[in-house]
Scaffold this active site. Structure first.
Site, PDB file in Angstrom:
ATOM      1  N   SER A 133     -22.645  -4.890   0.386  1.00 44.63           N
ATOM      2  CA  SER A 133     -23.462  -4.776  -0.795  1.00 44.63           C
ATOM      3  C   SER A 133     -22.757  -5.173  -2.094  1.00 44.63           C
ATOM      4  O   SER A 133     -23.429  -5.413  -3.101  1.00 44.63           O
ATOM      5  CB  SER A 133     -23.965  -3.330  -0.926  1.00 44.63           C
ATOM      6  OG  SER A 133     -22.874  -2.450  -1.131  1.00 44.63           O
ATOM      7  N   SER A 155     -19.004  -2.871   2.722  1.00 41.80           N
ATOM      8  CA  SER A 155     -19.567  -3.457   1.504  1.00 41.80           C
ATOM      9  C   SER A 155     -18.560  -4.082   0.536  1.00 41.80           C
ATOM     10  O   SER A 155     -18.972  -4.755  -0.406  1.00 41.80           O
ATOM     11  CB  SER A 155     -20.389  -2.403   0.760  1.00 41.80           C
ATOM     12  OG  SER A 155     -21.654  -2.279   1.362  1.00 41.80           O
ATOM     13  N   LYS A 215     -18.931  -2.959 -10.101  1.00 42.92           N
ATOM     14  CA  LYS A 215     -20.188  -2.864  -9.359  1.00 42.92           C
ATOM     15  C   LYS A 215     -21.121  -1.875 -10.054  1.00 42.92           C
ATOM     16  O   LYS A 215     -20.679  -0.844 -10.560  1.00 42.92           O
ATOM     17  CB  LYS A 215     -19.884  -2.400  -7.924  1.00 42.92           C
ATOM     18  CG  LYS A 215     -21.058  -2.466  -6.966  1.00 42.92           C
ATOM     19  CD  LYS A 215     -20.608  -2.066  -5.551  1.00 42.92           C
ATOM     20  CE  LYS A 215     -21.738  -2.125  -4.541  1.00 42.92           C
ATOM     21  NZ  LYS A 215     -21.280  -1.738  -3.179  1.00 42.92           N
TER      22      LYS A 215
END
Lengths: 480, 103, 490
Positions: C154, C178, C79
Site C-alpha cells: 500500500s 506494504s 505516507k
C-alpha cells in the site's frame, strides 16, 4: 404455582485514580464539557492506550477484598458495539481472562447470613456522557456528547445469581460498596455515578433449579432503585407467567418516576460484541509474591472489624453490623473510643442522637458538627458521673452548634451533676414529706413506687442530681 | 467447530447480519456479489482446517511483553478547541449527533 | 546539476561540504515534482511552502557553521496514514478527507527533530488495504518505470516518489508487505523493522498486531541512516520494544563471509514469474560468491500464511475502523437517526476493498465463527512463527523474493481480490512472525521492470540484514539505476 426470584448483579465501580485508564487525562468530576480529553480518549486515528498502573493495583486490591482468586495472567479485550458515547465504538474491557475470579461476599439480612458468590471482576473504560436536547433520549431530536468521562477506569463486579429478594440485592450492593470504601479504591458516590449496577432477574417455580428467562435493567444508581426496580420486575414477570404468558430475554429500563420497567426494542444482531484480544495492550502478569504483598497491605475489612467490635468491645452483633457498615462510621467509632470512652455507650449515641441529628440536617458522618473526639469526651463525662445521660442530651445539643469541649459546656452551663449527698439530702427529705402516697405504697411493699419519688427529686434538682445517689438516699431513708 | 464448506456456506441473510454489525448498508444488487465473494474467501481460507492445532496456543502478540504500565500522573489535555477541531457538527463545546435510538 | 537523483547520504555530504544548499536541493526536487508528478501522482498533499522554509532554516544553520545531522535539509515524504499535526492525514480515504490531526505521530516527532524537509503526504491504498495503490479513494499512482503499471502498495506513493526522484526518502508502513512489495516494484530499498522496533503511536491502525513503520530509500545506506532516526522505545506504545538502538550504519560493512543464509524452498512458489526466480537465484549465487554459506531450509507452514493473514488482518481492521462513524471527526453523511447517520457515513465514505475487509473481519469475529476462523488463524500464526524460530537456529538470515512478480498492469487484478491477495505470499509471513525484512533491487524483468530481493532477519536482527543487503548491493549496480521518466538525469 409459586415462583422464586433469581437475581444477579453486575456492579460498576469507578476507581479513584487521578488519571484515566489509558491516558493521562484527569478524572475530576464536574469539569466543563470536553476539557479533559486528549487524542487517546477521543479515539483519534492512530492513538494507542497505555494501562494506568494504579488501575491494576486497585483492581487486584478489590479482588482480594472480595475473596477472589487473582489471575496471574490477565489481558484486555475489545468489546465491539456502536454508541456515540464510545469514541472507538469498542470498549476496551476484559473477556476471558479478567483480573480476578471466584470470590464471595457474606451478607446479613434480618439476622440471616448468606454467601453471595462473585463470578469475576474485570477492568474496563467508562463511556462518555450524552446530553439530550429534550427531556429524555426518546424525545430528543439531537444529543450532545461530552467525552470527559470517556476512559475513566471502572471495575465491573459480576455476581452469581445467588440473590432471591430485592432486599438481598440491596444488602449485597451495600456490602460491596462498604468494602470498596474500606480498601479505598472508589469514592462510591452514587449520585456522581461512581457506583451503579446492572440487575439481572428471572423467576422459576419454587423447587426447580433451571434458570428462567431473565430481564436486565442497566445503570441503576441508587439502593432504593435497586430494590424498587427488582420488586416491580419480579411482580411483572410473575403476572406474565401466571397468565400463561411467555417472557423474552430483554433489556428493560427502570423509570424511577413512574416506578415501572419498560422494554427496550433491540436488534439482536447488533448485540454480538465480537470480543477479540486487544492487540494494542500487552498482558498483565502478577506473581504469587506480588499477590501476597497486596494481601498483606489490605486494611481491616468490614467482617473482621465487626468481629473485633463484638469480641473486643462487647457490642451486639446488630450494633457492630451497623457501625462497620461504612468505613466512615467505623472510623468515627474507633476515634471516639480511642481515649477510653465506653464502647457500648458510644455505639448507642452514634446510632441514637448523632444519627438522628445528621439525618435531620441531611449530613454525613464526615461533616458531623460533633466530631468523634468530642463525642468520646462527652461519653467519658457520663461514665465518670459528671453528667447524667439526661443532661448529656442537653450537652450534645449544645455541642452541635458550639465548637467547645463538652467539659467546658458542662461547666459554663452549670450542668455538673450533683453527687454531693448533703445537697441532695435536703431535696429528698422535702420530697418524702410532700408525697405521702408513694411513700406509703413503697412501705406497703410496692417497691416500684420509688420511681415516682426519684422522678420528683430529679425534677427539683433540674436533672442535676445523680440518679444513683438519689436512689440510694431514698432507699436508706424509707427502709429505716 | 469444523470448517467444512458445506455447513459454513454464507447466505444472503448472513451478509445482511454482518452488514448490520459493520454499520454498512449493502445495496440489494450487491448482496449477491458480497455473498459470492465471502464464500469464495471462506473456501480459500478453509485450507487452515487441514492444520492440526489442538495443542497449539494462539498468538495474539508476537512479542513476549507483559506489564507495560504508565504512572497515574496527570498530563495536559488537548484543550476543547483542538478536541472539537475535526467535529462534523458541534454545539456549545459538545459534539452534536442526530437522534439516538435506545439500543 | 540535478540533485533529485542522488541518495540522501551523498546529498548530506554535499550540504556539509557546502557544495549545495538545502534550498537548491529542495527547489530541484520540487522542480522534479513539477516535471513528473503528472505521470506518477505519488502525492496526496504537498507542503511546498513549509518545505522551502524548512530548507532555508537548515541553510541558515549551515551558514552559521553548525553541524547538521543526517536527514537535515534533505527532502522526503510521509505516507498519508501517519499523523502529522496540522497537516491533513487522509489514509487515502474519503472518510478522512478533511481530517487534520491535532497531534504528531511519535515517528514524526523523531523525524522532525532531525529537521528534514517534508514535501508532503503520499498516496496509498485506502487505510493501507491493498498491494497496488489502486484502492486510493483519490487517484492512482503510476510506476515510474512504466506508468501503465502499478507502483505496488500500500505504500505505493512513497515508493514511487523515491523511485521518481520526487522525494529523496520516504516513510511507509508495512502490515503484510506494504513497504517491501512497492519497494520491489519501484526498484528502491524498503525495510520493515521488527514489530515493536519503531513506535506505532500516530500510525493510523490497519491491523495493530502486524503494522510497522519503516523507511523507503534509494539505497541501503540511506535506509540504515533513517532507521537510526525512527527506531526506539516509545512509552506511548505498549507494544514498543524497550531495547537500546544500535547505530545501524555500523552494519554497513561489505562483508558476509561465513554468514549463514537460508533459502526457503516454499518461497519459490508455483506461478512465480520466471524472471523473478532467475534474478533472485542469481542474487543468491552472488551472495554465495561473496562468502555467504547458503543453506536450503524449509518453512513448512508458508502455504497457510495468506489465509492466516487474511483472517487476522481484517478482524483487527474491522474493530480498528469502527471509530469512523461521523460522530466526532471525519466526514459525516446525515441520516434520520444516529444508526442511519453512522451507516450512511460508512457506506458512502469507505471504499470497496475496505468494506469487503470489514465484512470479512466481522464475519470471522462474530458469534459462532470466532473459533473456526479467528482463533484458528491465531493458532496457525503460532506455527508460522515457530517455523522461523526453528530456521533461525540454523541460519543468520533468510533470502527470498519480495514479490512473486514484477509490477503488474494497472487494472489487471482489481476484479479478483483473491488473486491480488496471493501477491503477498512472500511478505506476510514476516508480519505474522514480527520479523524484520528488507527489499532491495536485484535485477530487472525482460520488460525492464525492477525485481526485489528480500532478506529476512531474526527479531531485532536489523543489523545482520542491513549488512547482508549492503554487501550484496555494493557488489552490483542495480540500485544506481533510476527510472527514465522524461526527467533529466544528472
Amino acid at each position: 404455582m409459586k415462583y422464586e426470584a433469581v437475581i444477579g448483579l453486575e456492579i460498576h465501580s469507578e476507581l479513584k485514580t487521578k488519571t484515566k485508564i489509558f491516558c493521562g487525562c484527569a478524572t475530576t468530576f464536574g469539569a466543563e464539557q470536553n476539557t479533559h480529553v486528549c487524542p487517546v480518549c477521543l479515539g483519534l486515528p492512530g492513538v494507542l492506550p497505555v494501562i494506568n498502573k494504579r488501575v491494576v493495583e486497585f483492581a487486584i486490591r478489590a479482588g482480594l477484598a472480595l475473596n477472589c482468586t487473582i489471575n496471574k495472567f490477565s489481558k484486555f479485550d475489545r468489546k465491539n458495539y456502536y454508541y456515540p458515547d464510545l469514541p472507538k465504538n469498542f470498549q476496551t474491557s476484559q473477556y476471558d481472562l479478567p483480573i480476578a475470579e471466584k470470590g464471595y461476599v457474606d451478607i446479613d439480612v434480618d439476622g440471616q447470613k448468606k454467601r453471595i458468590r462473585i463470578t469475576r471482576i474485570h477492568m474496563e473504560e467508562d463511556a462518555g456522557k450524552l446530553v439530550h436536547s429534550g427531556n429524555t433520549i426518546k424525545d430528543s431530536a439531537t444529543s450532545n456528547v461530552d467525552y470527559n468521562r470517556t476512559g475513566v477506569p471502572l471495575i465491573e463486579i459480576v455476581s452469581e445469581p445467588d440473590m432471591a429478594t430485592p432486599q438481598e440485592a440491596r444488602v449485597y450492593m451495600e456490602k460491596v460498596k462498604s468494602i470498596l470504601e474500606y480498601i479505598d479504591v472508589s469514592n462510591c458516590r452514587m449520585e456522581e455515578g461512581n457506583l451503579r449496577a446492572d440487575l439481572n432477574v428471572s423467576l422459576r417455580p419454587v423447587g426447580t433449579t433451571a434458570l428462567g428467562t431473565k430481564a436486565e435493567m442497566k445503570n441503576i444508581n441508587s439502593f432504593k432503585a435497586v430494590e424498587d426496580a427488582l420488586a416491580y420486575e419480579i411482580q411483572r414477570q410473575q403476572e406474565v407467567l401466571e397468565d400463561g404468558g411467555h417472557l423474552v430475554q430483554e433489556t428493560r429500563t427502570w423509570d424511577p418516576d413512574k416506578g415501572i420497567t419498560l422494554s427496550m426494542r433491540t436488534k439482536e444482531a447488533a448485540h454480538d460484541y465480537r470480543y477479540m484480544p486487544e492487540p494494542d495492550l500487552v498482558p498483565i502478569v502478577t506473581t504469587d509474591e506480588e499477590i501476597a504483598a497486596y494481601r498483606k497491605a489490605l486494611p481491616e475489612l468490614p467482617d473482621a472489624r465487626r468481629q473485633r467490635l463484638e469480641t473486643e468491645d462487647g457490642l451486639s452483633s446488630y450494633d457492630a453490623g451497623i457501625i462497620t457498615g461504612s468505613r466512615e462510621l467505623a472510623e468515627y467509632f474507633d476515634a471516639a473510643i480511642v481515649d477510653g470512652a465506653d464502647a457500648k455507650l458510644t455505639a448507642n449515641w452514634m446510632m441514637g442522637d448523632l444519627a438522628k441529628n445528621l439525618n435531620a440536617e441531611g449530613k454525613t458522618i464526615q461533616d458531623s458538627p460533633v466530631d468523634a473526639k468530642r463525642l468520646g469526651q462527652m461519653i467519658m463525662l457520663i461514665s465518670k458521673g459528671t453528667i447524667s445521660s439526661k443532661i448529656a442530651k442537653k450537652v450534645f445539643v449544645e455541642m452541635w452548634t458550639s465548637p467547645d469541649a463538652p467539659e467546658k459546656i458542662v461547666k459554663d452551663k452549670g450542668l455538673v451533676q450533683i453527687t454531693d449527698t448533703k445537697a441532695i439530702e435536703g431535696i429528698v427529705d422535702a420530697v418524702i414529706a410532700a408525697n405521702p402516697k408513694p411513700v406509703a405504697d413503697y412501705k406497703g411493699g410496692n417497691t416500684k413506687a420509688i420511681g415516682a419519688l426519684v422522678g420528683q427529686v430529679m425534677k427539683q434538682s433540674k436533672g442535676k442530681a445523680n440518679p444513683g445517689v438519689v436512689n440510694q438516699l431514698l432507699k436508706a431513708k424509707l427502709d429505716t | 467447530m469444523v470448517m467444512d464448506g458445506e455447513s459454513m456456506k454464507v447466505t444472503k441473510k448472513d451478509v445482511e447480519d454482518v452488514a448490520v454489525l459493520s454499520r454498512l448498508a449493502i445495496p440489494e444488487e450487491e448482496k449477491e456479489q458480497y455473498t459470492e465473494q465471502l464464500n469464495a474467501f471462506l473456501e480459500y481460507v478453509d485450507n487452515l482446517s487441514a492444520v492440526p492445532t489442538d495443542d497449539i496456543k494462539p498468538t495474539a502478540h508476537v512479542l513476549q511483553l507483559s506489564n507495560v504500565f504508565r504512572e497515574d500522573v496527570v498530563k495536559p489535555s488537548l484543550g476543547r478547541e483542538l478536541a472539537l477541531s475535526n467535529a462534523p457538527l458541534k454545539e456549545d463545546g459538545y459534539f452534536k449527533v442526530p437522534k439516538i435510538l435506545e439500543d | 546539476m540535478r540533485l533529485f537523483d542522488k541518495p540522501a547520504h551523498v546529498l548530506h555530504d554535499m550540504l556539509v561540504n557546502k557544495e549545495i544548499t538545502a534550498t537548491e536541493l529542495t527547489k530541484d526536487v520540487i522542480a522534479r515534482i513539477d516535471e513528473v508528478e503528472g505521470d506518477v501522482m505519488a502525492y496526496l498533499t504537498q507542503t511546498r511552502e513549509a518545505a522551502l522554509a524548512q530548507a532555508a532554516a537548515v541553510d541558515e544553520k549551515i551558514a552559521g557553521g553548525k553541524v547538521i545531522s543526517f536527514l537535515e535539509g534533505i527532502p522526503g515524504a510521509v505516507k498519508d496514514n501517519i499523523c502529522t499535526k496540522g497537516i491533513k492525514t487522509t489514509c487515502a480515504s474519503k472518510i478522512l478527507e478533511n481530517f487534520v490531526p491535532p497531534y504528531d505521530a511519535t515517528v514524526i516527532e523523531k523525524i522532525n527533530a532531525a529537521k528534514p524537509v517534508i514535501l508532503g503526504k503520499t498516496n496509498m491504498d485506502e487505510f493501507a488495504m491493498g498491494g497496488s495503490t489502486e484502492n486510493s479513494a483519490y487517484h492512482l499512482t503510476h510506476n515510474p518505470w512504466n506508468t501503465d503499471c502499478v507502483p505496488g502498495g500500500s505504500s505505493g506513493g512513497s515508493a514511487a516518489a523515491v523511485a521518481a526522484g520526487t522525494a529523496i526518502w520516504a516513510i511507509g508502513s508495512d502490515t503484510g508487505g506494504s513497504i517491501r512489495q512497492p519497494a520491489s516494484f519501484c526498484g528502491v530499498v524498503g525495510m520493515k523493522p521488527t514489530y515493536g522496533r519503531v513506535s506505532r503511536y500516530g500510525l493510523v491502525a490497519f491491523a495493530s498486531s502486524l503494522d510497522q513503520i519503516g523507511p523507503l530509500a534509494r539505497d541501503v545506506t540511506d535506509c540504515a541512516n533513517i532507521l537510526n532516526i525512527i527506531a526506539g522505545h516509545d512509552a506511548q506504545d505498549s507494544t514498543s520494544i524497550d531495547a537500546s538502538v544500535p547505530d545501524y550504519t555500523k552494519a554497513l560493512v561489505a562483508d558476509i563471509k561465513g554468514l549463514k543464509i537460508g533459502l526457503p524452498r516454499e518461497y519459490f512458489v508455483k506461478g512465480m514469474d520466471a524472471d523473478v526466480e532467475k534474478a533472485v537465484r542469481t542474487a543468491v549465487k552472488q551472495m554465495e560468491s561473496l562468502g555467504a554459506e547458503i543453506v536450503e531450509i524449509s518453512l513448512p507452514h508458508t502455504e497457510y500464511a495468506i489465509s492466516t493473514y487474511y483472517l487476522i488482518a481484517p478482524a483487527e481492521a474491522a474493530t480498528n475502523l469502527e471509530r469512523y462513524d461521523g460522530v466526532s471527526y471525519g466526514e459525516r453523511v446525515d441520516g434520520a437517526d444516529i444508526v442511519e447517520m453512522m451507516t450512511n457515513t460508512r457506506s458512502r465514505k469507505f471504499g470497496k476493498e475496505v468494506k469487503r475487509r470489514i465484512m470479512i473481519g466481522n464475519y470471522a469475529l462474530s458469534a459462532g465463527y470466532y473459533d473456526a476462523y479467528y482463533l484458528k488463524s491465531l493458532r496457525v500464526r503460532t506455527l508460522i512463527k515457530q517455523d522461523f524460530d526453528k530456521a533461525f537456529e540454523k541460519v543468520d538470515a533468510i533470502v527470498a523474493p519480495t514479490a512473486p512478480t514484477p509490477a503488474f498492469k494497472i487494472g489487471e487484478m482489481v476484479s479478483d481480490p483473491l488473486k491480488m491477495y496471493l501477491q503477498d505470499v512472500c511478505t506476510v509471513p514476516l508480519n505474522l512472525a514480527g520479523l524484520p525484512g528488507i527489499s532491495l533491487p536485484c535485477g530487472f524483468s525482460n520488460k525492464h521492470m525492477p525485481i526485489g530481493l528480500q532478506i529476512i532477519g531474526k527479531p531485532l536482527g536489523e543489523e545482520t540484514i542491513l549488512r547482508a543487503a549492503y554487501t550484496y548491493e555494493q557488489s552490483q549496480g542495480f540500485y544506481k539505476e533510476m527510472a527514465e521518466l522524461g526527467g533529466k538525469k544528472a
